[in-house]
Motif scaffolding. Structure first.
Motif, short mmCIF file in Angstrom:
data_model
loop_
_atom_site.label_atom_id
_atom_site.label_comp_id
_atom_site.label_asym_id
_atom_site.label_seq_id
_atom_site.Cartn_x
_atom_site.Cartn_y
_atom_site.Cartn_z
N VAL A 62 0.84 -1.20 0.00
CA VAL A 62 0.00 0.00 0.00
C VAL A 62 0.87 1.25 0.00
N VAL A 66 0.69 4.20 -2.82
CA VAL A 66 0.05 5.46 -2.43
C VAL A 66 1.04 6.60 -2.28
N THR A 69 2.56 8.87 -5.39
CA THR A 69 1.55 9.66 -6.07
C THR A 69 1.07 10.82 -5.20
N VAL A 70 0.82 10.54 -3.93
CA VAL A 70 0.32 11.58 -3.02
C VAL A 70 1.38 12.66 -2.80
N VAL A 150 -8.45 0.40 0.92
CA VAL A 150 -7.58 1.58 0.81
C VAL A 150 -7.04 1.69 -0.62
N ILE A 151 -6.57 0.59 -1.18
CA ILE A 151 -6.05 0.61 -2.56
C ILE A 151 -7.16 0.96 -3.54
N HIS A 154 -7.79 4.62 -3.33
CA HIS A 154 -6.67 5.37 -3.89
C HIS A 154 -6.73 5.37 -5.42
N VAL A 158 -8.12 9.05 -5.26
CA VAL A 158 -6.95 9.85 -4.87
C VAL A 158 -5.94 9.96 -6.01
N ALA A 159 -5.58 8.83 -6.62
CA ALA A 159 -4.59 8.87 -7.70
C ALA A 159 -5.02 9.76 -8.86
N CYS A 162 -4.33 13.39 -7.85
CA CYS A 162 -2.89 13.71 -7.83
C CYS A 162 -2.31 13.78 -9.24
#
Length: 251
Positions: A62, A66, A69-70, A150-151, A154, A158-159, A162
């Motif tokens: 993870v 993550v 990218t973040v 979570v993945i 993301h 999230v990805a 970003c």
């Protein structure tokens, strides 16, 4: 030339003419170097984690997916705060229902075209060569439900945010500062997006994926629409990886 004004009847001096209003909008002070710096952060963190963690599993996996990218997205935001006017003004990253609906519509069309292109690509290249880096990393790995979720979040939410901050934020804005036409900005940012994923076997497919996302950015002039379109495009792949990592679908 300003015409001199006479004093009023009370003998008071005339007020000076009103100063001109400031020009609307402000320009940022970052260029292509800002994009390359943020991209270098992504690559450096990815390589460092890969070297340090070796063959990761669980939380380490993870972290590898993550963190780079973040961090790159956070660097993009910091650059706009230090050398610009913040992501709201520089990127147009603000809430407009029209941008959301445009992103959903274009993203939905892109999801259909991407799904068809992916199926054709896998048939042509084979399942192994058609895999993304994330799919290869999760190949044969069964994760605890919390980490799998979570993945999923993301990759889905999230990805895309970003990546949009990098490619259709920093890079797009840098080329606009050079006064390139919107068509040239769209074409080059789409190409760099496909190449920047560092997946040579999938570059042509990534070009197809990037086109509707860039169109959303171009037609609205703001980043929100492209973020939404990117998130719509990523939903099915993220859901597939979630089910695979939970052992509910075969690899």
């Amino acid at each position: 030339m300003n015409v001199p004004q006479k004093p009023d009847r009370a003998g008071n001096a005339p007020l000076p003419p009103n100063p001109p209003e400031p020009a609307l909008g402000r320009t940022h002070r970052w260029g292509l170097g800002a994009f390359f710096f943020a991209q270098a952060i992504f690559v450096l963190v990815s390589v460092t984690l890969a070297a340090a963690l070796g063959s990761p599993d669980g939380m380490a996996m993870v972290l590898m997916l993550v963190l780079p990218t973040v961090l790159a997205g956070a660097v993009a935001v910091v650059i706009t705060l230090v050398r610009g006017n913040g992501p709201r003004l520089d990127f147009g990253l603000e809430w407009h229902w029209s941008d959301v609906t445009t992103g959903l519509a274009i993203g939905g069309i892109g999801l259909v075209t991407t799904t068809i292109a992916s199926m054709l690509w896998i048939r042509w290249m084979g399942p192994g060569d058609g895999q993304s880096t994330v799919s290869s990393l999760l190949d044969g790995v069964q994760l605890p439900p919390a980490l799998a979720v979570v993945i999923f979040l993301h990759i889905w939410l999230v990805a895309p945010l970003c990546e949009e901050l990098l490619y259709r934020g920093l890079l797009w804005g840098a080329m606009e500062r050079l006064r390139w036409s919107q068509l040239n900005v769209f074409v080059l940012s789409t190409a760099v997006f496909a190449i920047g994923h560092l997946e040579p076997n999938r570059t042509a497919l990534l070009l197809v994926i990037a086109i509707p996302i860039g169109v959303a950015r171009m037609v609205t002039g703001r980043l929100t629409a492209s973020v939404v379109a990117h998130q719509v495009n990523n939903f099915l792949p993220a859901l597939g990886l979630l089910l695979i990592s939970l052992g509910l679908l075969p690899t």
